[in-house]
Design a protein around this motif. Structure first.
Motif, PDB file in Angstrom:
ATOM      1  N   LEU A 185      12.514  -5.092 -10.840  1.00 38.15           N
ATOM      2  CA  LEU A 185      11.508  -5.624 -11.740  1.00 38.15           C
ATOM      3  C   LEU A 185      10.869  -4.510 -12.552  1.00 38.15           C
ATOM      4  O   LEU A 185      10.596  -3.428 -12.042  1.00 38.15           O
ATOM      5  N   GLN A 186      10.642  -4.792 -13.805  1.00 41.68           N
ATOM      6  CA  GLN A 186       9.938  -3.884 -14.705  1.00 41.68           C
ATOM      7  C   GLN A 186       8.729  -4.650 -15.222  1.00 41.68           C
ATOM      8  O   GLN A 186       8.824  -5.398 -16.186  1.00 41.68           O
ATOM      9  N   ALA A 187       7.602  -4.487 -14.552  1.00 43.33           N
ATOM     10  CA  ALA A 187       6.392  -5.210 -14.932  1.00 43.33           C
ATOM     11  C   ALA A 187       5.180  -4.343 -14.616  1.00 43.33           C
ATOM     12  O   ALA A 187       5.242  -3.490 -13.732  1.00 43.33           O
ATOM     13  N   PRO A 188       4.077  -4.572 -15.320  1.00 44.40           N
ATOM     14  CA  PRO A 188       2.862  -3.800 -15.038  1.00 44.40           C
ATOM     15  C   PRO A 188       2.405  -3.964 -13.588  1.00 44.40           C
ATOM     16  O   PRO A 188       1.845  -3.033 -13.005  1.00 44.40           O
ATOM     17  N   GLU A 189       2.647  -5.132 -13.003  1.00 43.53           N
ATOM     18  CA  GLU A 189       2.260  -5.370 -11.617  1.00 43.53           C
ATOM     19  C   GLU A 189       2.992  -4.442 -10.656  1.00 43.53           C
ATOM     20  O   GLU A 189       2.445  -4.045  -9.630  1.00 43.53           O
ATOM     21  N   VAL A 190       4.228  -4.101 -10.994  1.00 45.52           N
ATOM     22  CA  VAL A 190       5.014  -3.192 -10.141  1.00 45.52           C
ATOM     23  C   VAL A 190       4.379  -1.803 -10.166  1.00 45.52           C
ATOM     24  O   VAL A 190       4.203  -1.172  -9.122  1.00 45.52           O
ATOM     25  N   ALA A 191       4.005  -1.350 -11.355  1.00 47.48           N
ATOM     26  CA  ALA A 191       3.367  -0.032 -11.471  1.00 47.48           C
ATOM     27  C   ALA A 191       2.021  -0.020 -10.742  1.00 47.48           C
ATOM     28  O   ALA A 191       1.693   0.955 -10.063  1.00 47.48           O
ATOM     29  N   ALA A 192       1.269  -1.110 -10.871  1.00 42.28           N
ATOM     30  CA  ALA A 192      -0.024  -1.194 -10.178  1.00 42.28           C
ATOM     31  C   ALA A 192       0.176  -1.174  -8.665  1.00 42.28           C
ATOM     32  O   ALA A 192      -0.583  -0.529  -7.941  1.00 42.28           O
ATOM     33  N   LEU A 193       1.197  -1.869  -8.197  1.00 43.38           N
ATOM     34  CA  LEU A 193       1.478  -1.885  -6.759  1.00 43.38           C
ATOM     35  C   LEU A 193       1.885  -0.500  -6.274  1.00 43.38           C
ATOM     36  O   LEU A 193       1.432  -0.052  -5.227  1.00 43.38           O
ATOM     37  N   ARG A 194       2.725   0.187  -7.036  1.00 49.36           N
ATOM     38  CA  ARG A 194       3.125   1.552  -6.647  1.00 49.36           C
ATOM     39  C   ARG A 194       1.903   2.462  -6.522  1.00 49.36           C
ATOM     40  O   ARG A 194       1.794   3.251  -5.586  1.00 49.36           O
ATOM     41  N   ALA A 195       0.993   2.346  -7.483  1.00 49.83           N
ATOM     42  CA  ALA A 195      -0.221   3.170  -7.451  1.00 49.83           C
ATOM     43  C   ALA A 195      -1.069   2.819  -6.227  1.00 49.83           C
ATOM     44  O   ALA A 195      -1.621   3.712  -5.570  1.00 49.83           O
ATOM     45  N   ARG A 196      -1.154   1.540  -5.914  1.00 46.75           N
ATOM     46  CA  ARG A 196      -1.939   1.109  -4.750  1.00 46.75           C
ATOM     47  C   ARG A 196      -1.312   1.600  -3.455  1.00 46.75           C
ATOM     48  O   ARG A 196      -2.018   2.046  -2.548  1.00 46.75           O
ATOM     49  N   VAL A 197       0.007   1.533  -3.346  1.00 46.57           N
ATOM     50  CA  VAL A 197       0.694   2.026  -2.146  1.00 46.57           C
ATOM     51  C   VAL A 197       0.458   3.527  -1.998  1.00 46.57           C
ATOM     52  O   VAL A 197       0.134   4.009  -0.910  1.00 46.57           O
ATOM     53  N   ALA A 198       0.587   4.266  -3.092  1.00 48.05           N
ATOM     54  CA  ALA A 198       0.378   5.719  -3.033  1.00 48.05           C
ATOM     55  C   ALA A 198      -1.063   6.047  -2.627  1.00 48.05           C
ATOM     56  O   ALA A 198      -1.288   6.917  -1.778  1.00 48.05           O
ATOM     57  N   ALA A 199      -2.039   5.336  -3.203  1.00 47.45           N
ATOM     58  CA  ALA A 199      -3.441   5.580  -2.854  1.00 47.45           C
ATOM     59  C   ALA A 199      -3.708   5.210  -1.398  1.00 47.45           C
ATOM     60  O   ALA A 199      -4.452   5.902  -0.700  1.00 47.45           O
ATOM     61  N   SER A 200      -3.097   4.136  -0.920  1.00 46.78           N
ATOM     62  CA  SER A 200      -3.270   3.709   0.473  1.00 46.78           C
ATOM     63  C   SER A 200      -2.672   4.733   1.432  1.00 46.78           C
ATOM     64  O   SER A 200      -3.256   5.022   2.481  1.00 46.78           O
ATOM     65  N   LYS A 201      -1.521   5.284   1.076  1.00 48.90           N
ATOM     66  CA  LYS A 201      -0.907   6.328   1.909  1.00 48.90           C
ATOM     67  C   LYS A 201      -1.805   7.562   1.968  1.00 48.90           C
ATOM     68  O   LYS A 201      -1.967   8.163   3.032  1.00 48.90           O
TER      69      LYS A 201
END
Length: 170
Positions: free
Chosen positions: A60-76
């Motif tokens: 998937l190429q969507a803004p939601e994917v980028a937002a999720l990646r950022a959230r996963v990185a911040a959570s880690k």
């Protein structure tokens, strides 16, 4: 008429291809619904990572994917900080680990809430803050009760200091 000519010029999609496209579209829509829900619901890190893996599988190429990646990185990063700074009592060499201030520990709790991160570590941080508040009350009572500094008062202060250092790691 023009549509009929275009249809005649281009062979229609094969039924199997159409089904595959429909399935992919349904999967992408389901993923987007799950991603939107994860923005308002608290999720565990593993749930966020699974959602991220699904997006990668679906390509998937969507803004939601980028937002999720950022959230996963911040959570880690949040989890790593909690484990390194607050939960680990000492390093492998036996030296005391870095101490968090009460304000930093409170900031960690706020950050977990902002990330909508559901983690048992959040409760551990809250418990440590509660212990620190009780410790501060004991110190305040000990200081208020000692008008003249005697041997007993100094010993009590040493015990409280040691407890703050060893047990609370704050």
């Amino acid at each position: 008429a023009a549509l009929r000519e275009a249809d005649a010029a281009d062979p229609p999609l094969r039924l199997a291809e159409a089904r595959a496209l429909r399935t992919r579209l349904e999967q992408a829509e389901a993923w987007l619904r799950a991603a939107e829900a994860s923005l308002v619901e608290a999720k565990e890190l593993r749930e966020l990572q699974e959602l991220q893996r699904e997006a990668e599988v679906l390509r998937l190429q969507a803004p939601e994917v980028a937002a999720l990646r950022a959230r996963v990185a911040a959570s880690k990063r949040w989890m790593a900080r909690v484990h390194a700074d607050l939960l680990r009592r000492t390093s492998s060499r036996g030296k005391a680990s870095a101490k968090l201030t009460e304000a930093e520990a409170e900031a960690l709790v706020r950050e977990a809430a902002e990330l909508h991160l559901r983690a048992e570590e959040t409760e551990l941080v809250r418990a440590r803050l509660s212990e620190a508040a009780a410790w501060k009350a004991e110190v305040g009572a000990a200081l208020g009760a000692t008008s003249a500094v005697g041997v007993e008062a100094l010993q009590q202060m040493e015990r409280l200091h040691a407890r703050g250092e060893q047990e609370l790691n704050l």
